[in-house]
Design a protein around this motif. Structure first.
Motif, PDB file in Angstrom:
ATOM      1  N   LEU A 176       0.819  -1.210   0.000  1.00  0.00           N
ATOM      2  CA  LEU A 176       0.000   0.000   0.000  1.00  0.00           C
ATOM      3  C   LEU A 176       0.858   1.267   0.000  1.00  0.00           C
ATOM      4  O   LEU A 176       0.376   2.335  -0.388  1.00  0.00           O
ATOM      5  CB  LEU A 176      -0.925   0.011   1.220  1.00  0.00           C
ATOM      6  CG  LEU A 176      -1.963  -1.111   1.311  1.00  0.00           C
ATOM      7  CD1 LEU A 176      -2.653  -1.069   2.671  1.00  0.00           C
ATOM      8  CD2 LEU A 176      -2.980  -0.981   0.189  1.00  0.00           C
ATOM      9  N   LEU A 177       2.101   1.142   0.426  1.00  0.00           N
ATOM     10  CA  LEU A 177       2.997   2.307   0.506  1.00  0.00           C
ATOM     11  C   LEU A 177       3.709   2.590  -0.805  1.00  0.00           C
ATOM     12  O   LEU A 177       4.371   3.629  -0.928  1.00  0.00           O
ATOM     13  CB  LEU A 177       4.040   2.083   1.607  1.00  0.00           C
ATOM     14  CG  LEU A 177       3.507   1.697   2.997  1.00  0.00           C
ATOM     15  CD1 LEU A 177       4.666   1.504   3.964  1.00  0.00           C
ATOM     16  CD2 LEU A 177       2.540   2.744   3.512  1.00  0.00           C
ATOM     17  N   LEU A 178       3.585   1.695  -1.761  1.00  0.00           N
ATOM     18  CA  LEU A 178       4.307   1.877  -3.022  1.00  0.00           C
ATOM     19  C   LEU A 178       3.837   3.110  -3.780  1.00  0.00           C
ATOM     20  O   LEU A 178       4.654   3.857  -4.335  1.00  0.00           O
ATOM     21  CB  LEU A 178       4.145   0.625  -3.897  1.00  0.00           C
ATOM     22  CG  LEU A 178       4.907  -0.621  -3.430  1.00  0.00           C
ATOM     23  CD1 LEU A 178       4.521  -1.820  -4.280  1.00  0.00           C
ATOM     24  CD2 LEU A 178       6.410  -0.381  -3.500  1.00  0.00           C
ATOM     25  N   LEU A 179       2.525   3.341  -3.808  1.00  0.00           N
ATOM     26  CA  LEU A 179       2.011   4.479  -4.565  1.00  0.00           C
ATOM     27  C   LEU A 179       2.492   5.815  -4.005  1.00  0.00           C
ATOM     28  O   LEU A 179       3.034   6.634  -4.763  1.00  0.00           O
ATOM     29  CB  LEU A 179       0.476   4.429  -4.604  1.00  0.00           C
ATOM     30  CG  LEU A 179      -0.209   5.559  -5.382  1.00  0.00           C
ATOM     31  CD1 LEU A 179       0.265   5.561  -6.835  1.00  0.00           C
ATOM     32  CD2 LEU A 179      -1.730   5.427  -5.306  1.00  0.00           C
ATOM     33  N   PRO A 180       2.314   6.095  -2.695  1.00  0.00           N
ATOM     34  CA  PRO A 180       2.852   7.375  -2.193  1.00  0.00           C
ATOM     35  C   PRO A 180       4.364   7.471  -2.319  1.00  0.00           C
ATOM     36  O   PRO A 180       4.897   8.570  -2.545  1.00  0.00           O
ATOM     37  CB  PRO A 180       2.415   7.397  -0.722  1.00  0.00           C
ATOM     38  CG  PRO A 180       2.099   5.984  -0.374  1.00  0.00           C
ATOM     39  CD  PRO A 180       1.599   5.361  -1.638  1.00  0.00           C
ATOM     40  N   PHE A 181       5.062   6.345  -2.197  1.00  0.00           N
ATOM     41  CA  PHE A 181       6.518   6.369  -2.354  1.00  0.00           C
ATOM     42  C   PHE A 181       6.904   6.771  -3.771  1.00  0.00           C
ATOM     43  O   PHE A 181       7.793   7.623  -3.972  1.00  0.00           O
ATOM     44  CB  PHE A 181       7.094   4.993  -2.023  1.00  0.00           C
ATOM     45  CG  PHE A 181       8.563   4.855  -2.326  1.00  0.00           C
ATOM     46  CD1 PHE A 181       9.503   5.558  -1.596  1.00  0.00           C
ATOM     47  CD2 PHE A 181       8.994   4.020  -3.357  1.00  0.00           C
ATOM     48  CE1 PHE A 181      10.857   5.442  -1.883  1.00  0.00           C
ATOM     49  CE2 PHE A 181      10.344   3.894  -3.636  1.00  0.00           C
ATOM     50  CZ  PHE A 181      11.275   4.607  -2.904  1.00  0.00           C
ATOM     51  N   LEU A 182       6.248   6.204  -4.777  1.00  0.00           N
ATOM     52  CA  LEU A 182       6.562   6.537  -6.168  1.00  0.00           C
ATOM     53  C   LEU A 182       6.202   7.979  -6.487  1.00  0.00           C
ATOM     54  O   LEU A 182       6.930   8.664  -7.211  1.00  0.00           O
ATOM     55  CB  LEU A 182       5.814   5.575  -7.108  1.00  0.00           C
ATOM     56  CG  LEU A 182       6.274   4.117  -7.076  1.00  0.00           C
ATOM     57  CD1 LEU A 182       5.384   3.265  -7.964  1.00  0.00           C
ATOM     58  CD2 LEU A 182       7.733   3.985  -7.489  1.00  0.00           C
ATOM     59  N   ILE A 183       5.083   8.457  -5.934  1.00  0.00           N
ATOM     60  CA  ILE A 183       4.674   9.841  -6.192  1.00  0.00           C
ATOM     61  C   ILE A 183       5.692  10.817  -5.614  1.00  0.00           C
ATOM     62  O   ILE A 183       6.143  11.753  -6.297  1.00  0.00           O
ATOM     63  CB  ILE A 183       3.282  10.105  -5.600  1.00  0.00           C
ATOM     64  CG1 ILE A 183       2.224   9.292  -6.363  1.00  0.00           C
ATOM     65  CG2 ILE A 183       2.948  11.597  -5.653  1.00  0.00           C
ATOM     66  CD1 ILE A 183       0.833   9.390  -5.766  1.00  0.00           C
ATOM     67  N   LEU A 184       6.078  10.606  -4.357  1.00  0.00           N
ATOM     68  CA  LEU A 184       7.030  11.507  -3.714  1.00  0.00           C
ATOM     69  C   LEU A 184       8.412  11.415  -4.348  1.00  0.00           C
ATOM     70  O   LEU A 184       9.108  12.421  -4.505  1.00  0.00           O
ATOM     71  CB  LEU A 184       7.120  11.196  -2.218  1.00  0.00           C
ATOM     72  CG  LEU A 184       5.875  11.510  -1.384  1.00  0.00           C
ATOM     73  CD1 LEU A 184       6.064  11.046   0.055  1.00  0.00           C
ATOM     74  CD2 LEU A 184       5.568  13.002  -1.424  1.00  0.00           C
ATOM     75  N   GLN A 197      -6.496  -5.072  10.000  1.00  0.00           N
ATOM     76  CA  GLN A 197      -5.280  -5.058  10.805  1.00  0.00           C
ATOM     77  C   GLN A 197      -4.056  -4.747   9.946  1.00  0.00           C
ATOM     78  O   GLN A 197      -3.197  -3.943  10.338  1.00  0.00           O
ATOM     79  CB  GLN A 197      -5.092  -6.409  11.505  1.00  0.00           C
ATOM     80  CG  GLN A 197      -6.021  -6.653  12.663  1.00  0.00           C
ATOM     81  CD  GLN A 197      -5.674  -7.930  13.412  1.00  0.00           C
ATOM     82  OE1 GLN A 197      -4.659  -8.020  14.102  1.00  0.00           O
ATOM     83  NE2 GLN A 197      -6.518  -8.940  13.267  1.00  0.00           N
ATOM     84  N   ALA A 198      -3.972  -5.386   8.780  1.00  0.00           N
ATOM     85  CA  ALA A 198      -2.818  -5.170   7.904  1.00  0.00           C
ATOM     86  C   ALA A 198      -2.721  -3.711   7.471  1.00  0.00           C
ATOM     87  O   ALA A 198      -1.627  -3.121   7.461  1.00  0.00           O
ATOM     88  CB  ALA A 198      -2.914  -6.083   6.680  1.00  0.00           C
ATOM     89  N   VAL A 199      -3.851  -3.105   7.130  1.00  0.00           N
ATOM     90  CA  VAL A 199      -3.851  -1.704   6.701  1.00  0.00           C
ATOM     91  C   VAL A 199      -3.527  -0.780   7.877  1.00  0.00           C
ATOM     92  O   VAL A 199      -2.726   0.161   7.761  1.00  0.00           O
ATOM     93  CB  VAL A 199      -5.206  -1.332   6.076  1.00  0.00           C
ATOM     94  CG1 VAL A 199      -5.262   0.160   5.763  1.00  0.00           C
ATOM     95  CG2 VAL A 199      -5.462  -2.146   4.817  1.00  0.00           C
ATOM     96  N   SER A 200      -4.145  -1.045   9.030  1.00  0.00           N
ATOM     97  CA  SER A 200      -3.940  -0.189  10.205  1.00  0.00           C
ATOM     98  C   SER A 200      -2.500  -0.218  10.672  1.00  0.00           C
ATOM     99  O   SER A 200      -1.954   0.816  11.087  1.00  0.00           O
ATOM    100  CB  SER A 200      -4.867  -0.622  11.341  1.00  0.00           C
ATOM    101  OG  SER A 200      -6.220  -0.537  10.949  1.00  0.00           O
ATOM    102  N   TRP A 201      -1.868  -1.389  10.614  1.00  0.00           N
ATOM    103  CA  TRP A 201      -0.476  -1.469  11.032  1.00  0.00           C
ATOM    104  C   TRP A 201       0.428  -0.650  10.114  1.00  0.00           C
ATOM    105  O   TRP A 201       1.417  -0.058  10.571  1.00  0.00           O
ATOM    106  CB  TRP A 201      -0.002  -2.921  11.068  1.00  0.00           C
ATOM    107  CG  TRP A 201      -0.402  -3.671  12.306  1.00  0.00           C
ATOM    108  CD1 TRP A 201      -1.118  -4.832  12.382  1.00  0.00           C
ATOM    109  CD2 TRP A 201      -0.105  -3.306  13.663  1.00  0.00           C
ATOM    110  NE1 TRP A 201      -1.293  -5.196  13.689  1.00  0.00           N
ATOM    111  CE2 TRP A 201      -0.681  -4.289  14.502  1.00  0.00           C
ATOM    112  CE3 TRP A 201       0.583  -2.250  14.255  1.00  0.00           C
ATOM    113  CZ2 TRP A 201      -0.583  -4.243  15.894  1.00  0.00           C
ATOM    114  CZ3 TRP A 201       0.680  -2.193  15.630  1.00  0.00           C
ATOM    115  CH2 TRP A 201       0.101  -3.181  16.434  1.00  0.00           C
ATOM    116  N   GLN A 202       0.096  -0.584   8.837  1.00  0.00           N
ATOM    117  CA  GLN A 202       0.903   0.243   7.937  1.00  0.00           C
ATOM    118  C   GLN A 202       0.754   1.721   8.259  1.00  0.00           C
ATOM    119  O   GLN A 202       1.721   2.486   8.199  1.00  0.00           O
ATOM    120  CB  GLN A 202       0.509  -0.034   6.482  1.00  0.00           C
ATOM    121  CG  GLN A 202       0.935  -1.389   5.977  1.00  0.00           C
ATOM    122  CD  GLN A 202       2.409  -1.674   6.209  1.00  0.00           C
ATOM    123  OE1 GLN A 202       3.265  -0.924   5.758  1.00  0.00           O
ATOM    124  NE2 GLN A 202       2.712  -2.754   6.914  1.00  0.00           N
TER     125      GLN A 202
END
Length: 390
Positions: free
Chosen positions: A98-106, A310-315
């Protein structure tokens, strides 16, 4: 002619004289950060990271309690006491895509606006970071596994007391590994956070073992080493920022970007996910997942939503934690993580009724000490920014 030349000779010394105090002031105003490469504390980033920690940890813990409550954890026998520990460890990191998209944008925005550093420097840092990310990933998976097992072995109040020791280890690691310097406000904040964590001993947990399942020796050691691993994890992440990510921007016009938070999380979580998934398969927990889904009292859909949630919240939680390390230090990240516990305990009282849990005086005092702990640290950050502006 001599008089006309005099100002010229005065100007150059003045320029050098001004530059020296600026460097000294930046060093002296980073007593918490311990590294002069850090940018000044940016309040919007700090506040947003704190919100991520509170929201992420609260939702993740509520869903964890919901999961154990709906699978009737209290009815499990001793031979199945530690079922699902690798699953809980996996849920803490498996949502990293889920973090790949904001990482690529930034990252794309940063590279389009600023000049990249030399290739040789990047190659050196990437080789070193690859090894460090593997180490961080190993620590993340071990910490998740020990934490999940400890809560199933001993009463949750005992686990909380032992797990709070992370607040003792984090300043130690930060002092020796990250060269973080402390002042009275940081010490006061840490002490109040320790008191806050200890006061949450009256909190309830859906997977708490009964007397026949309790194993104080194994559970206590698991809780202790889980706390140590969490402290070591935060210190290693700060080491990545201070000695690698921030330093690779020194020779360029680039400034440290929040994209580095996603970078650390993505690569470290990838390693942790592989380890936890391998442990899950070796332990045979994949068979338990199907049994749990079929026995879930709220239905299969609710089971899937609880696990995905849980998986999303932990991220969300990890972005906040690493964001605080990026913005300030591992010490503040640990303090905010612990002072969120009273909020979680109150939410558990509201949404569940484990062992007739209720809002008692301990929870009320814990909320007060949590607020005071945050206020002490924020006051120090305010003074640091004010001093750096003068």
């Amino acid at each position: 002619m001599a008089q006309n030349q005099q100002p010229i000779f005065q100007t150059k010394p003045e320029e050098h004289f001004v530059q020296i105090p600026i460097n000294i002031e930046r060093d002296s105003t980073t007593l918490i950060n311990g590294n002069s490469n850090r940018k000044p504390n940016h309040w919007p980033t700090i506040i947003l990271s704190i919100i991520f920690v509170i929201v992420g940890q609260s939702i993740a813990r509520l869903l964890e309690n919901f999961y154990y409550d709906q699978i009737n954890r209290s009815e499990y026998n001793e031979s199945r006491q530690n079922d699902g520990v690798w699953t809980q460890s996996l849920l803490q990191t498996v949502g990293f895509p889920l973090l790949l998209l904001p990482f690529l944008i930034l990252t794309t925005r940063k590279h389009s606006q600023q000049q990249q550093p030399p290739i040789t420097s990047e190659g050196f840092h990437y080789k070193s970071l690859a090894i460090i990310y593997i180490c961080i990933g190993v620590v993340m998976s071990v910490q998740g596994r020990l934490s999940a097992m400890g809560k199933l072995e001993i009463p949750f109040g005992v686990f909380t007391l032992i797990y709070t020791t992370q607040l003792f280890f984090t300043p130690i690691f930060a002092r020796f590994f990250n060269a973080v310097k402390f002042n009275r406000w940081v010490v006061i904040s840490s002490i109040l956070a320790i008191v806050t964590g200890a006061l949450t001993l009256s909190s309830s947990f859906g997977g708490e073992p009964d007397e026949a399942e309790e194993d104080y020796a194994r559970g206590s050691w698991s809780a202790l080493f889980a706390g140590i691993c969490f402290s070591l994890l935060l210190s290693n992440i700060q080491n990545v920022f201070d000695n690698y990510i921030f330093k690779r921007t020194e020779s360029t016009t680039r400034k440290p970007s929040f994209a580095s938070v996603f970078e650390v999380l993505i690569f470290s979580s990838l390693v942790a996910t592989i380890i936890s998934a391998a442990g899950l398969l070796i332990a045979g927990e994949q068979h338990d997942l199907k049994r749990e889904m079929n026995a879930f009292s709220k239905g299969n859909g609710a089971y899937v939503m609880a696990m995905v949630g849980q998986a999303v919240s932990w991220q969300v939680y990890w972005v906040g934690i690493v964001g605080l390390v990026f913005s300030v230090s591992s010490v503040l990240a640990n303090v905010i993580s612990v002072i969120t516990w009273p909020i979680v305990s109150v939410l558990v009282v509201i949404f569940f009724s484990f062992m007739d849990d209720e809002f008692d005086a301990l929870k009320g005092v814990a909320l007060i000490t949590a607020a005071l702990s945050a206020a002490a640290y924020f006051y120090r950050l305010h003074k640091e920014n004010r001093d750096s502006a003068n």
